[in-house]
Design a protein around this motif. Structure first.
Motif, short mmCIF file in Angstrom:
data_model
loop_
_atom_site.label_atom_id
_atom_site.label_comp_id
_atom_site.label_asym_id
_atom_site.label_seq_id
_atom_site.Cartn_x
_atom_site.Cartn_y
_atom_site.Cartn_z
N GLY B 149 0.82 -1.21 0.00
CA GLY B 149 0.00 0.00 0.00
C GLY B 149 0.85 1.25 0.00
O GLY B 149 1.82 1.36 -0.73
N LEU B 150 0.49 2.18 0.88
CA LEU B 150 1.16 3.48 0.92
C LEU B 150 2.63 3.33 1.27
O LEU B 150 3.50 3.91 0.62
N THR B 151 2.95 2.59 2.31
CA THR B 151 4.35 2.33 2.70
C THR B 151 4.43 0.84 3.03
O THR B 151 4.58 0.02 2.15
N HIS B 152 4.33 0.48 4.28
CA HIS B 152 4.10 -0.90 4.69
C HIS B 152 3.38 -0.83 6.02
O HIS B 152 3.46 0.19 6.72
N PRO B 153 2.63 -1.89 6.38
CA PRO B 153 1.89 -1.82 7.64
C PRO B 153 2.82 -1.51 8.81
O PRO B 153 3.98 -1.89 8.82
N GLU B 154 2.30 -0.82 9.77
CA GLU B 154 3.05 -0.43 10.98
C GLU B 154 2.14 -0.65 12.17
O GLU B 154 1.98 0.24 13.02
N ALA B 155 1.57 -1.86 12.25
CA ALA B 155 0.51 -2.12 13.23
C ALA B 155 1.01 -2.01 14.67
O ALA B 155 0.21 -1.96 15.61
N GLY B 156 2.32 -1.95 14.86
CA GLY B 156 2.86 -1.77 16.21
C GLY B 156 2.48 -0.44 16.81
O GLY B 156 2.56 -0.27 18.03
N HIS B 157 2.06 0.49 15.96
CA HIS B 157 1.76 1.83 16.50
C HIS B 157 0.26 2.12 16.60
O HIS B 157 -0.15 3.27 16.80
N MET B 158 -0.54 1.08 16.48
CA MET B 158 -2.00 1.22 16.70
C MET B 158 -2.30 1.82 18.06
O MET B 158 -1.58 1.56 19.02
N ARG B 159 -3.38 2.57 18.14
CA ARG B 159 -3.84 3.10 19.43
C ARG B 159 -4.86 2.15 20.04
O ARG B 159 -5.81 1.76 19.34
N LEU B 160 -4.66 1.84 21.31
CA LEU B 160 -5.51 0.87 21.99
C LEU B 160 -6.15 1.50 23.21
O LEU B 160 -5.64 2.50 23.74
N PRO B 161 -7.24 0.91 23.69
CA PRO B 161 -7.78 1.38 24.96
C PRO B 161 -6.70 1.24 26.03
O PRO B 161 -6.03 0.22 26.10
N HIS B 162 -6.52 2.27 26.82
CA HIS B 162 -5.50 2.26 27.88
C HIS B 162 -6.13 2.91 29.12
O HIS B 162 -6.28 4.13 29.16
N ASP B 163 -6.52 2.07 30.04
CA ASP B 163 -7.18 2.55 31.26
C ASP B 163 -6.09 2.98 32.25
O ASP B 163 -5.48 2.14 32.92
N ARG B 164 -5.87 4.29 32.34
CA ARG B 164 -4.76 4.77 33.17
C ARG B 164 -5.01 4.61 34.66
O ARG B 164 -4.10 4.73 35.47
N LYS B 165 -6.27 4.33 35.01
CA LYS B 165 -6.54 4.03 36.42
C LYS B 165 -5.95 2.67 36.77
O LYS B 165 -5.30 2.49 37.79
N LYS B 166 -6.17 1.70 35.88
CA LYS B 166 -5.64 0.36 36.13
C LYS B 166 -4.15 0.28 35.82
O LYS B 166 -3.42 -0.49 36.43
#
Lengths: 296, 296
Positions: B149-166
Motif C-alpha cells: 500500500g502506501l508504505t508498509h503496515p506499521e501495526a505496532g503503533h496502533m492506538r488501543l484502549p488504555h485505562d490509566r486508572k488500572k
C-alpha cells in the motif's frame, strides 16, 4: 450490443434495484420498502426478470455468510432485522433467474464501486471505504479485489482509546459498549447528545469528539493495512466540516511517524468523500456484476 | 540441477546470510555483527559472491522506502540505528551482484516465510504475522502477496484502549507514548516492571496486562482485515503461557460478534506460534527470492 447487468442494494428500510451497464447508463431503476424476505426478494426478482441480463450483483445489509465452504454460504447471518436471519439470498436469486449472481455486503460493494468507477482510485493498489452512519463498517480493496478472509472486515467494532474523564458516554454497542460504532455511529451521537447528528450545529463539541474517534479508527486502519486512500461515506459524513477536522487529527495523532510524502501535506487527497456520493453501493453492485469472474 | 538462492536477514545487532533452496536445503549460513553499512553490506556481498545464485531476498530492519515510484526506493528511511539512515540497500546488492534482488521489511519477510513454507498456511487466503519483541510490527499476506500500500503496515503503533486508572504506565514510544509498541514491546515491559520480560515469572500481573494489550491489537486486526490465521512471533512471545491468555481475552473481547465457527472454539488453531520458530525471517527472505517475479 452493450451487455446489460442487474444490481441491487438491499438495506434495512429499502431495496434499490437497477439495470444498466455503467454509472451514466442506467436503463431502469426501482426502489421499494424492505418487508418480509419472500415479498421483498420476490419484487426484486420480478423486476430483473423483465430484462435480458448477463449477471447480477447483490449488495446486502449484513452480516452475511460469505465463506464458500460454509453450508450457509450466501445467506444473511443472525440479524436484528426481523425475519431475515438465515435467509438464503444468493440461492434464491440464482434459482429464480438462472444467471451468474454475486453477493457481498453493502459496504464492500460501496468500496468496490468507488474503486472500480473512479479512474483516480482505479490506479491504486489499495483503498478503504468507511461508511459512518446508522452503523459503521469498512470495505477494503487490495490489488483490485475485495478483502474477505475469515468472514468480512468489521472495522466498525474496533476498540479505540476512550478517555472516560473527557467523555463519560459509555457507548451503545450491544456487543462491545464503547467500540468505534458504539461511540461514533449516528445513533450513538443521537443517544449521547439527545439530538440527531443533523440537528447538531457546526462548532458543537459533539463534532470535535466525533472527529477524534473517527481519526483514531483511521489511524489504526492506516497503520494496519497502509491503504493508499480512504473514502468516508455514510450519513454522518454528510457533515462536510468533519473532513478537515478528521484530517488534522489524523496527522496530529500520527505525529510524523509515516514517512510517506502524503503525510507532509493536508491529507486532502488521502481522506476523501465518495465520488459516487450516495450511489457507491448500487453502482458497486453493478461493478461486481460486470467483473463477476474476478470477484467470485 | 536445483537452483540456488541467497537470503539475508539484517537486524540492528546482527546479519544472517544463507544460500540454499528450502528450509531443509541450506547449503551454507553465516552471521556477523551489524556495524557500518559499508562494512556489513560488504561482508554480505562477499559471502553471496562465492555462489552461483538465481536471485537474492533481503529482509531488513525498517523503516524502508518500498515505494517503487520514490527516488529513495530500496533504502532504509530515517532510523535511530547510527549511520544507516538513507542507506540504499537494494541498489548496492543489485549493482555488486548483478542478480535479481528483492527487498522487504524483516517482519514482512517473516510473514511471507510462515505463509510460503507452511503447507497448512499456504492454503489460506490471508494471514497476519506479528512480531512482539524489541519492537512490534505486523506483516499481512492477502491472496499470496504481501500488503504494502502506501508504505508498509506499521501495526505496532496502533492506538488501543488504555485505562490509566488500572495501568498508569505512560508508554515509551517516542512518537505516540502509549501506542501498542509503547505499552507492550519488550523494552516497554522492562521499563514498566524494572526487570526484563524473561525475568518476570509466570503469574506476575505483567503478563495479564501484556496479554490484554496484545488481545486489543489482535481484535482490531481481526476486525480490520478478517485474517484467516494470526501468527505471533518475536522475543516476548517466547513466553508460551501468553498464548492461552491472549486467546481467551480475544474471545472475551469479541463477545460473540464474529459468526465464524472458529470463534466458537478455543482459537488454538487461529492464534498460533510460528512454525518456523526463529527462522521465519531468513526463510521468508529465501521464499521472496524464489518467488521474485510474484513479489516484485
Amino acid at each position: 450490443m452493450t451487455k446489460l447487468f442487474g444490481c441491487l442494494e438491499g438495506g434495512g428500510t429499502k431495496f434499490v434495484c437497477a439495470v444498466g451497464s455503467g454509472p451514466g447508463q442506467i436503463l431502469e431503476e426501482v426502489r421499494f420498502p424492505t418487508t418480509s424476505p419472500a415479498e421483498t426478494i420476490g419484487q426484486a426478482i420480478s423486476f430483473f426478470k423483465k430484462f435480458n441480463l448477463s449477471a447480477i450483483g447483490l449488495a446486502m445489509f449484513g452480516p452475511l455468510d460469505l465463506n464458500p465452504a460454509s453450508p450457509a454460504y450466501g445467506s444473511v447471518a443472525a440479524t436484528p432485522k426481523r425475519g431475515w436471519s438465515n435467509t438464503d439470498i444468493l440461492g434464491k436469486f440464482r434459482q429464480a433467474l438462472n444467471l451468474p449472481v454475486v453477493l457481498d455486503t453493502d459496504v464492500n460493494a460501496a468500496a468496490f464501486g468507488e474503486w472500480y468507477w473512479v479512474p483516480d482510485n482505479r490506479k491504486l493498489e489499495s483503498l478503504v471505504y468507511f461508511t459512518i452512519g446508522t452503523g459503521i463498517g469498512a470495505g477494503i480493496i487490495i490489488n483490485g479485489h475485495l478483502v474477505h478472509g475469515l468472514t468480512h472486515p468489521e472495522a466498525g467494532h474496533m476498540r479505540l482509546p476512550h478517555d472516560r474523564k473527557k467523555d463519560p458516554f459509555p457507548g451503545i454497542c450491544p456487543f462491545h459498549g464503547d467500540c468505534f460504532e458504539g461511540l461514533a455511529s449516528g445513533p450513538a451521537m443521537h443517544h449521547h447528545w439527545r439530538q440527531s447528528a443533523e440537528q447538531l450545529p457546526d462548532g458543537h463539541p459533539a463534532w470535535d469528539l466525533e472527529a477524534t474517534y473517527i481519526a483514531y479508527a483511521l489511524v489504526n486502519e492506516i497503520l494496519s493495512i497502509s491503504p493508499q486512500r480512504i473514502v468516508l461515506g455514510g450519513g454522518v459524513m454528510e457533515r462536510c466540516s468533519l473532513f478537515p477536522l478528521i484530517r488534522r487529527k489524523v496527522k496530529d495523532m500520527m505525529n510524523g511517524y509515516i514517512s510517506s510524502p502524503i503525510f507532509t501535506g493536508s491529507l486532502e487527497g488521502y481522506i476523501v468523500p465518495p465520488v459516487l456520493e450516495k450511489r457507491s453501493g448500487i453502482l458497486g453492485a453493478l461493478a461486481m456484476a460486470k467483473t463477476i469472474k474476478k470477484t467470485n
